[in-house]
Design an enzyme around this catalytic site. Structure first.
Site, PDB file in Angstrom:
ATOM      1  N   GLU A  90      -9.448  -0.501   3.482  1.00  0.00           N
ATOM      2  CA  GLU A  90      -9.911  -0.860   4.823  1.00  0.00           C
ATOM      3  C   GLU A  90      -9.612   0.251   5.827  1.00  0.00           C
ATOM      4  O   GLU A  90      -8.618   0.960   5.692  1.00  0.00           O
ATOM      5  CB  GLU A  90      -9.229  -2.162   5.278  1.00  0.00           C
ATOM      6  CG  GLU A  90      -9.628  -3.340   4.407  1.00  0.00           C
ATOM      7  CD  GLU A  90      -8.980  -4.662   4.799  1.00  0.00           C
ATOM      8  OE1 GLU A  90      -9.676  -5.672   4.810  1.00  0.00           O
ATOM      9  OE2 GLU A  90      -7.767  -4.687   5.096  1.00  0.00           O
ATOM     10  N   CYS A 103      -8.056   4.102  12.371  1.00  0.00           N
ATOM     11  CA  CYS A 103      -6.852   3.885  11.574  1.00  0.00           C
ATOM     12  C   CYS A 103      -7.249   4.001  10.103  1.00  0.00           C
ATOM     13  O   CYS A 103      -8.094   3.243   9.620  1.00  0.00           O
ATOM     14  CB  CYS A 103      -6.278   2.504  11.898  1.00  0.00           C
ATOM     15  SG  CYS A 103      -4.812   2.096  10.956  1.00  0.00           S
ATOM     16  N   CYS A 110       0.677  -0.330  -1.763  1.00  0.00           N
ATOM     17  CA  CYS A 110       1.808   0.409  -1.182  1.00  0.00           C
ATOM     18  C   CYS A 110       3.071  -0.023  -1.897  1.00  0.00           C
ATOM     19  O   CYS A 110       3.250  -1.204  -2.190  1.00  0.00           O
ATOM     20  CB  CYS A 110       1.921   0.095   0.312  1.00  0.00           C
ATOM     21  SG  CYS A 110       3.249   0.991   1.145  1.00  0.00           S
ATOM     22  N   CYS A 114       7.870  -3.471   2.466  1.00  0.00           N
ATOM     23  CA  CYS A 114       8.479  -3.989   3.692  1.00  0.00           C
ATOM     24  C   CYS A 114       8.223  -5.498   3.741  1.00  0.00           C
ATOM     25  O   CYS A 114       7.110  -5.952   3.473  1.00  0.00           O
ATOM     26  CB  CYS A 114       7.878  -3.307   4.921  1.00  0.00           C
ATOM     27  SG  CYS A 114       8.172  -1.527   4.947  1.00  0.00           S
ATOM     28  N   CYS A 117       5.147  -6.986   5.864  1.00  0.00           N
ATOM     29  CA  CYS A 117       3.833  -6.320   5.875  1.00  0.00           C
ATOM     30  C   CYS A 117       2.918  -6.847   4.779  1.00  0.00           C
ATOM     31  O   CYS A 117       3.337  -7.030   3.637  1.00  0.00           O
ATOM     32  CB  CYS A 117       4.030  -4.819   5.714  1.00  0.00           C
ATOM     33  SG  CYS A 117       2.491  -3.888   5.752  1.00  0.00           S
ATOM     34  N   GLY A 157      -0.735   1.821   2.969  1.00  0.00           N
ATOM     35  CA  GLY A 157      -0.082   2.915   2.251  1.00  0.00           C
ATOM     36  C   GLY A 157       0.981   3.620   3.060  1.00  0.00           C
ATOM     37  O   GLY A 157       1.099   3.439   4.265  1.00  0.00           O
ATOM     38  N   GLU A 158       1.771   4.399   2.360  1.00  0.00           N
ATOM     39  CA  GLU A 158       2.808   5.219   2.995  1.00  0.00           C
ATOM     40  C   GLU A 158       2.344   6.677   2.898  1.00  0.00           C
ATOM     41  O   GLU A 158       2.384   7.272   1.818  1.00  0.00           O
ATOM     42  CB  GLU A 158       4.146   4.994   2.277  1.00  0.00           C
ATOM     43  CG  GLU A 158       5.244   5.974   2.610  1.00  0.00           C
ATOM     44  CD  GLU A 158       5.465   6.239   4.098  1.00  0.00           C
ATOM     45  OE1 GLU A 158       5.567   5.276   4.879  1.00  0.00           O
ATOM     46  OE2 GLU A 158       5.509   7.420   4.489  1.00  0.00           O
ATOM     47  N   LEU A 213      10.620   2.016  12.624  1.00  0.00           N
ATOM     48  CA  LEU A 213      12.071   1.778  12.597  1.00  0.00           C
ATOM     49  C   LEU A 213      12.377   0.283  12.407  1.00  0.00           C
ATOM     50  O   LEU A 213      13.004  -0.111  11.450  1.00  0.00           O
ATOM     51  CB  LEU A 213      12.716   2.325  13.876  1.00  0.00           C
ATOM     52  CG  LEU A 213      14.234   2.277  13.904  1.00  0.00           C
ATOM     53  CD1 LEU A 213      14.837   3.171  12.829  1.00  0.00           C
ATOM     54  CD2 LEU A 213      14.758   2.676  15.281  1.00  0.00           C
ATOM     55  N   CYS A 331      -2.025  -4.164  12.940  1.00  0.00           N
ATOM     56  CA  CYS A 331      -0.972  -3.520  12.155  1.00  0.00           C
ATOM     57  C   CYS A 331      -0.399  -4.495  11.144  1.00  0.00           C
ATOM     58  O   CYS A 331      -0.024  -5.607  11.492  1.00  0.00           O
ATOM     59  CB  CYS A 331       0.187  -3.087  13.031  1.00  0.00           C
ATOM     60  SG  CYS A 331      -0.257  -1.901  14.264  1.00  0.00           S
TER      61      CYS A 331
HETATM   62  N1  SAH Z   1       3.703   3.111   5.760  1.00  0.00           N
HETATM   63  C1  SAH Z   1       3.561   3.701   7.058  1.00  0.00           C
HETATM   64  C2  SAH Z   1       2.173   3.492   7.587  1.00  0.00           C
HETATM   65  C3  SAH Z   1       1.823   2.068   7.926  1.00  0.00           C
HETATM   66  S1  SAH Z   1       1.638   2.038   9.625  1.00  0.00           S
HETATM   67  C4  SAH Z   1       4.634   3.201   7.963  1.00  0.00           C
HETATM   68  O1  SAH Z   1       5.415   2.367   7.528  1.00  0.00           O
HETATM   69  O2  SAH Z   1       4.764   3.693   9.073  1.00  0.00           O
HETATM   70  C5  SAH Z   1       1.537   0.427  10.009  1.00  0.00           C
HETATM   71  C6  SAH Z   1       2.551   0.015  11.045  1.00  0.00           C
HETATM   72  O3  SAH Z   1       2.440  -1.384  11.211  1.00  0.00           O
HETATM   73  C7  SAH Z   1       3.970   0.286  10.607  1.00  0.00           C
HETATM   74  O4  SAH Z   1       4.782   0.579  11.705  1.00  0.00           O
HETATM   75  C8  SAH Z   1       4.338  -1.051  10.034  1.00  0.00           C
HETATM   76  O5  SAH Z   1       5.715  -1.218   9.944  1.00  0.00           O
HETATM   77  C9  SAH Z   1       3.704  -1.980  11.025  1.00  0.00           C
HETATM   78  N2  SAH Z   1       3.515  -3.334  10.525  1.00  0.00           N
HETATM   79  C10 SAH Z   1       3.541  -3.764   9.275  1.00  0.00           C
HETATM   80  N3  SAH Z   1       3.326  -5.088   9.215  1.00  0.00           N
HETATM   81  C11 SAH Z   1       3.155  -5.493  10.486  1.00  0.00           C
HETATM   82  C12 SAH Z   1       2.866  -6.740  11.077  1.00  0.00           C
HETATM   83  N4  SAH Z   1       2.690  -7.819  10.331  1.00  0.00           N
HETATM   84  N5  SAH Z   1       2.737  -6.789  12.418  1.00  0.00           N
HETATM   85  C13 SAH Z   1       2.866  -5.680  13.173  1.00  0.00           C
HETATM   86  N6  SAH Z   1       3.109  -4.466  12.653  1.00  0.00           N
HETATM   87  C14 SAH Z   1       3.262  -4.392  11.330  1.00  0.00           C
END
Ligand code: SAH
Length: 343
Positions: A90, A103, A110, A114, A117, A157-158, A213, A331
């Site tokens: 996506e 985006c 991934c 986390c 996520c 993805g990371e 973070l 996100c």
């Molecule tokens: N893997 C990378 C890129 C993903 S960016 C990273 O971790 O930065 C996507 C962003 O959305 C990250 O900051 C992630 O932590 C955040 N995210 C993940 N799940 C989310 C959610 N349910 N609501 C809001 N932000 C979320």
């Protein structure tokens, strides 16, 4: 056969040298690919005809098939694309007052797992190749007849777990004879792969770095983000300081606000203390709820309180305006799907 959108100028130069051609052909081919956007060599009129069949034999122009497009009430558009091997990814287009931001997804699935996520619900299947990221941009530009002015590698993805391909992708986007997206309009977000953050400090382009973070101490971060066990906060911040010393560039800190998990006053003060004195900018993101887990969005009052504390403590902070959550394009709501996936 090579995928043509995998090629940076450097790689084209090597290729042309290898086949006994002048390296300047690299500079000829890039505008055709990214300005005129042709998809055959016989349209490249300033490249000599005798070279066309050679290029045809060596390169292919791939496409991304758009399976569906969902438009949110706020205008955000989520695209579901099918890759050549059937995997689905996506991308999300956000129209802002400063331009069009895309985006981009960097991996199928991934491995970072986390807890909050949706993207990590599916283990990583594979890295995306550079051309598959480039095609997300080209295809959206074509389908929507827009110019993408900003790209964030914040989809599924990371990105630092697919470091070389992602950096080639960003290099291609930035090329002045191609899409020419400014370095400062490009952002890569990582959950904190320390060795790659250090490596990125030496990367020549001035691309924005964002760090997910989400917690101000190791105990809480361990429980939310398994990567913290490999690279705890002290190591992460040592890498960030190293990055800042080398680049002088301000780092974005992303912090999602999850109700009664990481959004109390105590955590706000703890975060302020952690960041004090650093040249950072905090992006607070109200949590987007995901069906499969118990986390809930922080209330408006708690979000406000958290924001106010940081502000009063002298931290540069914004509370992010959310886009696309009604179509699960916000996100953390993107997920890798498969054609045979019944979800
Ligand atoms: N893997 C990378 C890129 C993903 S960016 C990273 O971790 O930065 C996507 C962003 O959305 C990250 O900051 C992630 O932590 C955040 N995210 C993940 N799940 C989310 C959610 N349910 N609501 C809001 N932000 C979320």
């Amino acid at each position: 056969m090579e995928h043509i959108y995998n090629f940076t100028e450097e790689k084209f130069k090597e290729y042309f040298t290898k086949i006994g051609e002048k390296p300047f052909r690299a500079k000829q081919i890039i505008p055709w690919l990214y300005r005129q956007k042709v998809t055959s060599f016989n349209e490249m009129t300033d490249i000599k005809k005798t070279l066309w069949p050679v290029l045809e034999k060596d390169f292919k122009f791939d496409e991304l098939e758009c399976i569906t497009k969902n438009v949110s009430s706020d205008g955000t558009v989520k695209f579901l694309f099918k890759l050549n091997d059937g995997n689905l990814i996506e991308s999300v287009l956000m129209t802002q007052d400063y331009g069009n931001s895309l985006c981009v997804t960097s991996e199928v699935g991934c491995n970072m797992a986390c807890a909050f996520c949706a993207s990590g619900l599916k283990k990583k299947v594979r890295n995306l190749e550079t051309y598959e990221m480039v095609l997300q941009v080209l295809t959206v530009e074509k389908l929507y007849n827009v110019k993408i002015s900003h790209v964030v590698v914040m989809g599924i993805g990371e990105p630092f777990d697919n470091y070389d391909n992602v950096l080639d992708f960003l290099t291609i986007l930035n090329h002045p004879l191609g899409l020419a997206i400014g370095q400062r309009h490009l952002t890569v977000s990582t959950c904190g792969l320390v060795p790659k953050i250090k490596e990125f400090a030496d990367f020549p382009l001035q691309i924005n770095l964002a760090i997910s973070l989400h917690a101000p101490n190791n105990k809480l971060r361990d429980s939310l983000m398994p990567i913290n066990k490999a690279y705890p906060i002290e190591e992460l911040f040592a890498a960030l300081n190293y990055y800042y010393e080398k680049t002088n560039r301000r780092i974005t800190i992303e912090y999602i606000l999850i109700k009664e998990v990481n959004d109390s006053e105590k955590e706000a003060y703890e975060l302020a203390n952690l960041l004090r004195g650093m040249n950072v900018y905090v992006n607070l993101i109200p949590y987007n709820e995901v069906l499969e887990n118990p986390f809930r969005r922080s209330t408006k009052e708690r979000q406000r309180k958290f924001y106010d504390i940081l502000k009063k403590q002298g931290i540069d902070v914004t509370l992010r305006k959310e886009q696309g959550s009604d179509i699960a394009a916000a996100c953390g709501q993107l997920r890798s799907k498969y054609l045979d996936d019944k979800r």
